[in-house]
Every structure is written in C-alpha cells, then in structure tokens.
Design an enzyme around this catalytic site. Structure first.
Site, PDB file in Angstrom:
ATOM      1  N   ARG A 204     -40.476  12.993 -43.935  1.00  0.00           N
ATOM      2  CA  ARG A 204     -40.997  12.581 -42.615  1.00  0.00           C
ATOM      3  C   ARG A 204     -39.989  13.053 -41.578  1.00  0.00           C
ATOM      4  NH1 ARG A 204     -43.294   6.814 -40.755  1.00  0.00           N
ATOM      5  NH2 ARG A 204     -45.058   7.742 -41.847  1.00  0.00           N
TER       6      ARG A 204
ATOM      7  N   HIS B 207     -50.388  13.678 -40.661  1.00  0.00           N
ATOM      8  CA  HIS B 207     -49.980  12.633 -41.613  1.00  0.00           C
ATOM      9  C   HIS B 207     -51.064  12.627 -42.695  1.00  0.00           C
ATOM     10  CE1 HIS B 207     -48.206   9.194 -43.352  1.00  0.00           C
ATOM     11  NE2 HIS B 207     -48.173   8.356 -42.313  1.00  0.00           N
TER      12      HIS B 207
ATOM     13  N   ARG C 298     -44.469   1.416 -44.605  1.00  0.00           N
ATOM     14  CA  ARG C 298     -45.543   1.663 -45.550  1.00  0.00           C
ATOM     15  C   ARG C 298     -45.398   2.973 -46.332  1.00  0.00           C
ATOM     16  NH1 ARG C 298     -47.249  -1.706 -41.614  1.00  0.00           N
ATOM     17  NH2 ARG C 298     -45.739  -0.437 -40.519  1.00  0.00           N
ATOM     18  N   THR C 299     -45.167   4.078 -45.607  1.00  0.00           N
ATOM     19  CA  THR C 299     -45.187   5.389 -46.263  1.00  0.00           C
ATOM     20  C   THR C 299     -44.014   5.539 -47.226  1.00  0.00           C
ATOM     21  OG1 THR C 299     -46.144   6.190 -44.204  1.00  0.00           O
ATOM     22  CG2 THR C 299     -45.481   7.854 -45.812  1.00  0.00           C
TER      23      THR C 299
ATOM     24  N   LYS D 155     -23.700  13.644 -38.672  1.00  0.00           N
ATOM     25  CA  LYS D 155     -22.513  14.416 -38.282  1.00  0.00           C
ATOM     26  C   LYS D 155     -22.903  15.776 -37.739  1.00  0.00           C
ATOM     27  CE  LYS D 155     -19.984  12.407 -42.168  1.00  0.00           C
ATOM     28  NZ  LYS D 155     -19.594  12.763 -43.536  1.00  0.00           N
TER      29      LYS D 155
HETATM   30  N1   CP Z   1     -48.854   4.251 -41.319  1.00  0.00           N
HETATM   31  C1   CP Z   1     -47.549   4.591 -41.389  1.00  0.00           C
HETATM   32  O1   CP Z   1     -47.179   5.774 -41.474  1.00  0.00           O
HETATM   33  O2   CP Z   1     -46.703   3.525 -41.419  1.00  0.00           O
HETATM   34  P1   CP Z   1     -45.127   3.617 -41.553  1.00  0.00           P
HETATM   35  O3   CP Z   1     -44.596   4.260 -40.303  1.00  0.00           O
HETATM   36  O4   CP Z   1     -44.637   2.192 -41.756  1.00  0.00           O
HETATM   37  O5   CP Z   1     -44.812   4.485 -42.756  1.00  0.00           O
END
Ligand code: CP
Length: 296
Positions: free
Chosen positions: A95, A123, A45-46, A73
């Site tokens: 992320r 998040h 999603r993100t 590496k």
């Molecule tokens: N909600 C969320 O962060 O989903 P993903 O891990 O798929 O990005």
C-alpha cells in the site's frame, strides 16, 4: 480479467469463507512461501486481512513497519524494494500513498506484487470483496443498480469498484458534489448525480465513501455538518432506494459525516460482512498467485 475469471475468483473466495468459518482454518497452499506486507499508509482492515489470509494459507508472513524502517531515514521506494527483494520473498503486498507506486515497485522486484491500495488510483481487492459481499446477499451483480456516494475524487475504492461492477454487468451511479467528482469520470461508464435524493432513487446497493480529508491539502474542505445534511446517509435518505437496498462502506467510517450510526449499524448494513469477505477474497487472490510462483 474477463467476467468469467472474476466469477471464478469469487467462487474460490466462497471456499475460503467456508474454511474460515471452521475451527481449523488452515490450508497448505502457500506452505514454505514468504509474504511481506509493506504498508506506507495506515490500514486496519487490508493489512490485517492480508496477514490472516497469508497465514491461513500457510505462508510465513512478515509485516514491515514503515514507521520504524529506513524509509524514515530517506531510503527511496526503489531501494526499499531492492532490499526486500534480496531477502527472496515470494509475494509482496504493497500500500502506498502515490498512485502508480505499486506498479513501479512491481517492475523492480523478482516476485509477485499485490496492490493493497495506491493513492487515489486503485484498490482492487476492496472491489473484489465488495463484489463477493453483493453476490452473496443479492445472488447476482448483473443488472443491479449500485450508487457510490461521497468523496469520489480521492477514492481508489470508487475507481476499482466502477471497473469491476461494470465488468460484472451492474449499473453504476456516482453521487457527489461537483467539487468531489474527478473531471471526465463519466467516461468510465457511470451516471452522475449531484443530488443525493435523486441518485438514490431505486438503488439496490448504496456504497458510502469516507471524506478523505488527509488528501485535500488546503483545497475545498466541506464542513462535516453541512456535508452530512446533503450527502450523509440517514434512514430518511435511504428510503429513496429500493425497500430491500443494502448499505456498504469500505471503512474506516466517519460516523455522522458520511453515514449515521443508525444506518451503519442497522438491518440493511453489510459493513461487518465486508470485513469478513476481505479475508476470504485475499486468500483467493494469494491462492491464484500461488499457481504462478516459481516451482509451483
Ligand atoms: N477499506 C480499507 O482499505 O480499509 P483500511 O484502510 O483499514 O485497510
């Protein structure tokens, strides 16, 4: 951010919901700008929504595949950041599995950095899209009772939601077994319940969280069947909440572990709408950053 700043960002996201529902979905806000999405952890999603958000705003978007990069590496986070920085991006979306890694990277590069989830820490864009989804469906956030249920200990989604929902005037409850509650979490201004039926009593919003087995590293791991019995959301437990309560989940879901399929796909579920709001909120965040980019 003040609650007024947050509401203004959500208002901007509403404009992008409308734009994204049109046939022609593009704006020119980030035309000529470069956005790099750097994901050290899996994401559906993100990552997809940041990519779509950047493209809909006209940016050149590059998704760095960490699995096939020099990170494999042994290149460090800081060297990776310096390497990407030398390519003169305007925005890096990151992320990472370690809490604080995004903040560290932001101090090593000369461009804007967006946190797309760092370890069990935060998040923030997930909390913003959740707030937008709630506001669209309930008309407000102030005064609502939001019950966040599940693996709070490992959840960056829970932390960001607690901060944002408190800032917007909601009453936040946490429901979890004591083994999945961080020590001292009550200091974040939440009410704690270990009995799910009691915690759901009168809730307006029920936000379910995934059991993050990948972060448990040999610690106490509940059996999925037993966990579902006590902390899984089914229609019987949902009846404890308000009759018009709405159900959310940030995804990915473990059906039959923290939520039944009947609830996840049922009339009270906002889970698909959350995904749509993810694109609009990320467009609003990138738009806000665009105002502060050099030569903007
Ligand atoms: N909600 C969320 O962060 O989903 P993903 O891990 O798929 O990005």
């Amino acid at each position: 951010m003040s609650h007024l700043d947050i509401e203004a960002l959500l208002d901007r996201a509403e404009d992008y919901v409308a734009l994204s529902r049109q046939v022609e979905k593009k704006a020119a806000t980030l035309r000529g700008r470069t956005q790099i999405n750097l994901f050290f952890e899996p994401s559906t999603r993100t990552q997809a929504s940041f990519e779509l958000a950047g493209k809909r705003l006209g940016a050149d978007v590059m998704n760095m595949s960490v699995a096939s990069s020099s990170v494999k590496k042994g290149e460090t986070l800081i060297d990776t950041a310096a390497t990407l920085n030398a390519m003169r991006p305007d925005i890096i979306v990151v992320r990472h599995h370690a809490a604080g890694a995004v903040n560290l990277l932001a101090r090593k590069v000369g461009c804007s950095v967006v946190n797309a989830g760092d370890g069990a820490h935060e998040h923030p864009t997930q909390a913003l899209l959740d707030a937008l989804t709630i506001r669209r469906n309930k008309g407000r956030i102030q005064g609502l009772t939001v019950a966040i249920c599940g693996d709070i200990l490992h959840s960056r989604v829970a932390r960001s939601n607690i901060i944002l929902l408190n800032a917007l005037g909601a009453k936040v409850r946490l429901i979890a077994p004591t083994t999945l509650l961080p020590v001292g979490i009550e200091r974040m201004g939440v009410e704690i319940f270990t009995d799910m039926n009691k915690g759901l009593e009168g809730a307006d919003i029920v936000m379910m969280l995934r059991l993050q087995l990948e972060r448990m590293h040999g610690a106490f791991v509940p059996s999925p069947k037993e966990y579902f019995r006590y902390y899984g959301l089914d229609h019987e437990k949902l009846e404890r909440a308000q009759a018009d309560a709405l159900v959310m989940h940030p995804g990915p879901m473990n059906r039959g572990v923290e939520i039944s399929s009947a609830v996840a796909d049922g009339a009270q579920s906002l889970i698909r709408e959350q995904v749509e709001m993810g694109v609009a909120v990320r467009m609003a965040v990138l738009d806000a950053l665009a105002q502060h980019l050099p030569n903007a």
